[in-house]
Design a protein around this motif. Structure first.
Motif, PDB file in Angstrom:
ATOM      1  N   ILE A 274       0.795  -1.282   0.032  1.00 31.21           N
ATOM      2  CA  ILE A 274       0.156  -0.100   0.051  1.00 31.21           C
ATOM      3  C   ILE A 274       0.842   1.138   0.036  1.00 31.21           C
ATOM      4  O   ILE A 274       0.436   2.161  -0.828  1.00 31.21           O
ATOM      5  CB  ILE A 274      -0.934  -0.082   1.248  1.00 31.21           C
ATOM      6  N   GLU A 275       2.228   1.157   0.830  1.00 29.66           N
ATOM      7  CA  GLU A 275       2.801   2.260   1.062  1.00 29.66           C
ATOM      8  C   GLU A 275       3.517   2.774  -0.322  1.00 29.66           C
ATOM      9  O   GLU A 275       3.669   3.790  -0.834  1.00 29.66           O
ATOM     10  CB  GLU A 275       3.578   2.376   2.160  1.00 29.66           C
ATOM     11  N   SER A 276       4.206   1.597  -0.900  1.00 29.26           N
ATOM     12  CA  SER A 276       4.941   1.463  -2.087  1.00 29.26           C
ATOM     13  C   SER A 276       4.397   2.107  -3.266  1.00 29.26           C
ATOM     14  O   SER A 276       4.470   2.630  -4.172  1.00 29.26           O
ATOM     15  CB  SER A 276       5.947   0.466  -2.318  1.00 29.26           C
ATOM     16  N   GLU A 277       3.000   1.592  -3.132  1.00 26.26           N
ATOM     17  CA  GLU A 277       1.956   1.557  -4.480  1.00 26.26           C
ATOM     18  C   GLU A 277       1.437   2.917  -4.490  1.00 26.26           C
ATOM     19  O   GLU A 277       1.144   3.664  -5.578  1.00 26.26           O
ATOM     20  CB  GLU A 277       1.194   0.384  -4.649  1.00 26.26           C
TER      21      GLU A 277
ATOM     22  N   TYR B 161      -2.004   7.020   2.021  1.00 28.59           N
ATOM     23  CA  TYR B 161      -3.166   5.637   2.018  1.00 28.59           C
ATOM     24  C   TYR B 161      -2.943   4.802   3.055  1.00 28.59           C
ATOM     25  O   TYR B 161      -3.680   4.323   3.783  1.00 28.59           O
ATOM     26  CB  TYR B 161      -2.894   5.326   0.524  1.00 28.59           C
ATOM     27  N   SER B 162      -1.457   4.542   3.599  1.00 26.83           N
ATOM     28  CA  SER B 162      -1.081   3.501   4.445  1.00 26.83           C
ATOM     29  C   SER B 162      -1.751   4.056   5.852  1.00 26.83           C
ATOM     30  O   SER B 162      -2.179   3.337   6.579  1.00 26.83           O
ATOM     31  CB  SER B 162       0.557   3.332   4.434  1.00 26.83           C
ATOM     32  N   ASN B 163      -1.200   5.251   6.042  1.00 25.15           N
ATOM     33  CA  ASN B 163      -1.765   5.837   7.305  1.00 25.15           C
ATOM     34  C   ASN B 163      -3.262   5.770   7.499  1.00 25.15           C
ATOM     35  O   ASN B 163      -3.614   5.408   8.711  1.00 25.15           O
ATOM     36  CB  ASN B 163      -1.196   7.340   7.526  1.00 25.15           C
ATOM     37  N   TYR B 164      -4.093   6.370   6.506  1.00 25.06           N
ATOM     38  CA  TYR B 164      -5.517   6.118   6.489  1.00 25.06           C
ATOM     39  C   TYR B 164      -6.002   4.753   6.730  1.00 25.06           C
ATOM     40  O   TYR B 164      -6.895   4.741   7.815  1.00 25.06           O
ATOM     41  CB  TYR B 164      -6.103   6.759   5.199  1.00 25.06           C
ATOM     42  N   LEU B 165      -5.493   3.678   6.000  1.00 28.45           N
ATOM     43  CA  LEU B 165      -5.693   2.295   6.261  1.00 28.45           C
ATOM     44  C   LEU B 165      -5.537   2.097   7.821  1.00 28.45           C
ATOM     45  O   LEU B 165      -6.526   1.480   8.318  1.00 28.45           O
ATOM     46  CB  LEU B 165      -5.033   1.586   5.306  1.00 28.45           C
ATOM     47  N   GLN B 166      -4.471   2.291   8.287  1.00 33.01           N
ATOM     48  CA  GLN B 166      -4.244   2.120   9.619  1.00 33.01           C
ATOM     49  C   GLN B 166      -5.188   2.513  10.874  1.00 33.01           C
ATOM     50  O   GLN B 166      -5.426   1.841  11.695  1.00 33.01           O
ATOM     51  CB  GLN B 166      -2.736   1.967   9.860  1.00 33.01           C
ATOM     52  N   GLU B 167      -5.404   3.807  10.605  1.00 33.83           N
ATOM     53  CA  GLU B 167      -6.336   4.665  11.294  1.00 33.83           C
ATOM     54  C   GLU B 167      -7.503   4.119  11.431  1.00 33.83           C
ATOM     55  O   GLU B 167      -8.226   3.664  12.289  1.00 33.83           O
ATOM     56  CB  GLU B 167      -6.299   6.067  10.954  1.00 33.83           C
TER      57      GLU B 167
ATOM     58  N   GLY C  90     -18.310  -5.701   5.004  1.00 36.78           N
ATOM     59  CA  GLY C  90     -18.647  -4.572   5.799  1.00 36.78           C
ATOM     60  C   GLY C  90     -17.312  -3.818   6.234  1.00 36.78           C
ATOM     61  O   GLY C  90     -17.445  -2.754   6.214  1.00 36.78           O
ATOM     62  N   MET C  91     -16.467  -4.541   6.639  1.00 35.01           N
ATOM     63  CA  MET C  91     -15.090  -3.748   7.124  1.00 35.01           C
ATOM     64  C   MET C  91     -14.531  -3.145   5.952  1.00 35.01           C
ATOM     65  O   MET C  91     -14.160  -2.144   6.011  1.00 35.01           O
ATOM     66  CB  MET C  91     -14.408  -4.703   8.110  1.00 35.01           C
ATOM     67  N   ALA C  92     -14.471  -3.918   4.983  1.00 30.16           N
ATOM     68  CA  ALA C  92     -13.694  -3.363   3.886  1.00 30.16           C
ATOM     69  C   ALA C  92     -14.353  -2.063   3.216  1.00 30.16           C
ATOM     70  O   ALA C  92     -13.515  -1.103   2.863  1.00 30.16           O
ATOM     71  CB  ALA C  92     -13.939  -4.447   2.438  1.00 30.16           C
ATOM     72  N   SER C  93     -15.587  -1.957   3.287  1.00 26.20           N
ATOM     73  CA  SER C  93     -16.111  -0.661   2.885  1.00 26.20           C
ATOM     74  C   SER C  93     -15.835   0.352   3.955  1.00 26.20           C
ATOM     75  O   SER C  93     -15.832   1.654   3.353  1.00 26.20           O
ATOM     76  CB  SER C  93     -17.726  -0.866   2.817  1.00 26.20           C
ATOM     77  N   ASP C  94     -15.511   0.047   5.092  1.00 31.93           N
ATOM     78  CA  ASP C  94     -15.332   0.965   6.107  1.00 31.93           C
ATOM     79  C   ASP C  94     -13.789   1.465   6.023  1.00 31.93           C
ATOM     80  O   ASP C  94     -13.196   2.654   6.447  1.00 31.93           O
ATOM     81  CB  ASP C  94     -15.211   0.633   7.623  1.00 31.93           C
ATOM     82  N   LEU C  95     -13.004   0.741   5.178  1.00 32.70           N
ATOM     83  CA  LEU C  95     -11.573   1.083   5.051  1.00 32.70           C
ATOM     84  C   LEU C  95     -11.590   1.795   3.685  1.00 32.70           C
ATOM     85  O   LEU C  95     -10.435   2.142   3.274  1.00 32.70           O
ATOM     86  CB  LEU C  95     -10.561  -0.115   5.081  1.00 32.70           C
ATOM     87  N   PHE C  96     -12.367   1.890   2.802  1.00 25.87           N
ATOM     88  CA  PHE C  96     -12.438   2.414   1.631  1.00 25.87           C
ATOM     89  C   PHE C  96     -12.057   3.997   1.603  1.00 25.87           C
ATOM     90  O   PHE C  96     -12.515   4.606   2.702  1.00 25.87           O
ATOM     91  CB  PHE C  96     -13.724   2.547   0.521  1.00 25.87           C
ATOM     92  N   LEU C  97     -11.624   4.581   0.768  1.00 27.55           N
ATOM     93  CA  LEU C  97     -11.353   6.129   0.427  1.00 27.55           C
ATOM     94  C   LEU C  97     -12.373   6.565  -0.546  1.00 27.55           C
ATOM     95  O   LEU C  97     -12.622   5.975  -1.520  1.00 27.55           O
ATOM     96  CB  LEU C  97      -9.950   6.490   0.087  1.00 27.55           C
ATOM     97  N   VAL C  98     -13.062   8.041  -0.021  1.00 28.07           N
ATOM     98  CA  VAL C  98     -13.719   8.558  -1.008  1.00 28.07           C
ATOM     99  C   VAL C  98     -12.908   8.924  -2.090  1.00 28.07           C
ATOM    100  O   VAL C  98     -13.205   8.781  -3.149  1.00 28.07           O
ATOM    101  CB  VAL C  98     -14.572   9.512  -0.342  1.00 28.07           C
TER     102      VAL C  98
END
Length: 352
Positions: free
Chosen positions: A297-300, A305-311, A341-349
C-alpha cells in the motif's frame, strides 16, 4: 442455430482482435462461464480453446474450467469435455434438497445433481461445487447434510454463498407476499460458521471468503481476480481488467455481433483512479488468506493511504476482527463473515 454459429465466430474474432493486450503475458487459466454448455456444442468449445492457443501464449498446464448446471452434464458430454482440454468443472448444485431447488427455481432436481457428480468424478478429479446457505427454513442440521453430501463425492473445491434475493424474481414475490420468510443474517452467519468449521476439519483451506479448496485445488481463475492480475473477458457483457483500466462489452447480443462484424470492439473503458485501485485492492485482498500488504500500500499508493488504512482499521483490530501479521492486514476467524462491511469502512472516497 445460425445465431449461435454467428456468436461463436464473433467470439473467435474478438479473441483475435485483442491478442495484443496479452502479447507479453502467459495465459494460465481459461474459463467458460454463464451457462455456456447448454448452448455450445463440444466442437464450439474446442474451436474457442484452439483460438486461444493460436493467438496467445498459453502456459504448459493451464486451468481450463467449464461452468455448468447438473442438467447440462450428460455422461457423453462429460466424456467429450474431458477429451477436449477441459480439466476443471464448476457445477451449480446449490442444494441437495428438492424444496430448496424448487424455491430457487433451479432447472435440475436432486437425483440429477447426484447422478451428475457420480459421473463427473469418473472423468475429472478437479471439481468445484456451488452451495447456497441462509435459505429460509433451512435448519443447521439440513445445512450440515448438504455439506456432507457434497463431501461424499470426494469434491476438492467448494464455493458457497449466502442466498441473495434479486428483484423481479419468483423468490422475491414469495417473500413480498408473505408466503416465505426473508433470509435472516443470523441464520446465514451460523451456517457460515458451520461451513468453515466442517470444511477446515476435512482438510480444506478457506482461501477466500466464499471459497474452500484442498491444497493445490484453489481456483486459479478466481485467485487471479483476487490478486489483481490482468484478465480479458470475451463476449457480450464480459468484463476485462489490465491493472489500470476496466472495460466491459455491450450486453446486447445483436449490437455485439454487429460491432465485431465491423471489426470494432463494442466496449466501454473506465480508467481507474489511484483511489479506485486502492479500494479494489482492499476489497479483494481482505477477502483472501493473502490479506492486504501494508508495505505494498505504501510503495504503490504512498504514506497517506497507508496511514489512513491503519487509522481506519484500528477499531476492528481492537475488536479482534482484524489482525496484522508480518505487516499484512487480515481478517480473524471472528471477523471473516463481516469482511465486506469492514472493507467498505476502509475505503477512501477520494485522495486523487
Amino acid at each position: 442455430m445460425k445465431k449461435k454459429d454467428e456468436m461463436v465466430l464473433a467470439l473467435v474474432s474478438e479473441l483475435q482482435m485483442r491478442k495484443r493486450e496479452f502479447e507479453n503475458e502467459s495465459i494460465e487459466t481459461i474459463y467458460f462461464g454463464g451457462g455456456t454448455p447448454s448452448v455450445l456444442e463440444i466442437s464450439d468449445i474446442k474451436r474457442l480453446i484452439d483460438a486461444v492457443y493460436e493467438n496467445y501464449s498459453v502456459a504448459e498446464n493451464p486451468e481450463i474450467t467449464l461452468e455448468a448446471n447438473p442438467d447440462d452434464l450428460t455422461e457423453d458430454r462429460l466424456l467429450q469435455f474431458s477429451k477436449n482440454r477441459i480439466n476443471r468443472l464448476s457445477i451449480g448444485i446449490q442444494s441437495f434438497f428438492e424444496d430448496d431447488l424448487q424455491m430457487m427455481n433451479r432447472a435440475h432436481n436432486v437425483e440429477e445433481a447426484k447422478a451428475c457428480l457420480t459421473t463427473a468424478t469418473k472423468y475429472f478429479n478437479n471439481i468445484s461445487v456451488d452451495l447456497i446457505y441462509g435459505i429460509p427454513g433451512m435448519s443447521n442440521e439440513k445445512w450440515q447434510q448438504n455439506i456432507a453430501t457434497a463431501l461424499s463425492f470426494g469434491i476438492s473445491h467448494i464455493s458457497s454463498y449466502a442466498l441473495t434475493v434479486e428483484p423481479k424474481t419468483a423468490l422475491n414475490k414469495l417473500i413480498q407476499t408473505g408466503k416465505l420468510a426473508a433470509p435472516n443474517d443470523e441464520v446465514a452467519q451460523e451456517h457460515f460458521a458451520i461451513l468453515v468449521e466442517t470444511l477446515e476439519a476435512k482438510g480444506f483451506i478457506h482461501y477466500e471468503l466464499s471459497n474452500f479448496g484442498k491444497p493445490t485445488y484453489f481456483s486459479k481463475n478466481n485467485s487471479a481476480y483476487w490478486l489483481g492480475k490482468k484478465y480479458i473477458g470475451i463476449g457480450p457483457s464480459a468484463h476485462s481488467y489490465d491493472g489500470i483500466s476496466r472495460s466491459w462489452n455491450i450486453a446486447n447480443n445483436s449490437l455485439y455481433l454487429k460491432a465485431i462484424q465491423e471489426n470494432q470492439l463494442p466496449n466501454e473503458v473506465e480508467i481507474l483512479s489511484k483511489t479506485d485501485r486502492y479500494n479494489e485492492y482492499i476489497m479483494t485482498g481482505l477477502r483472501t488468506i493473502w490479506g492486504v500488504s501494508l508495505d505494498w500500500i505504501e510503495s504503490e499508493f504512498g504514506a497517506q493511504y497507508s496511514n489512513y488504512l491503519q487509522e481506519q482499521a484500528q477499531k476492528f483490530l481492537n475488536d479482534g476482527l482484524l489482525l496484522i501479521e508480518n505487516n499484512i492486514l487480515k481478517t480473524t476467524k471472528k471477523g471473516k463473515f463481516l469482511t465486506d462491511g469492514m472493507a467498505s469502512d476502509l475505503f477512501l472516497v477520494n485522495l486523487d
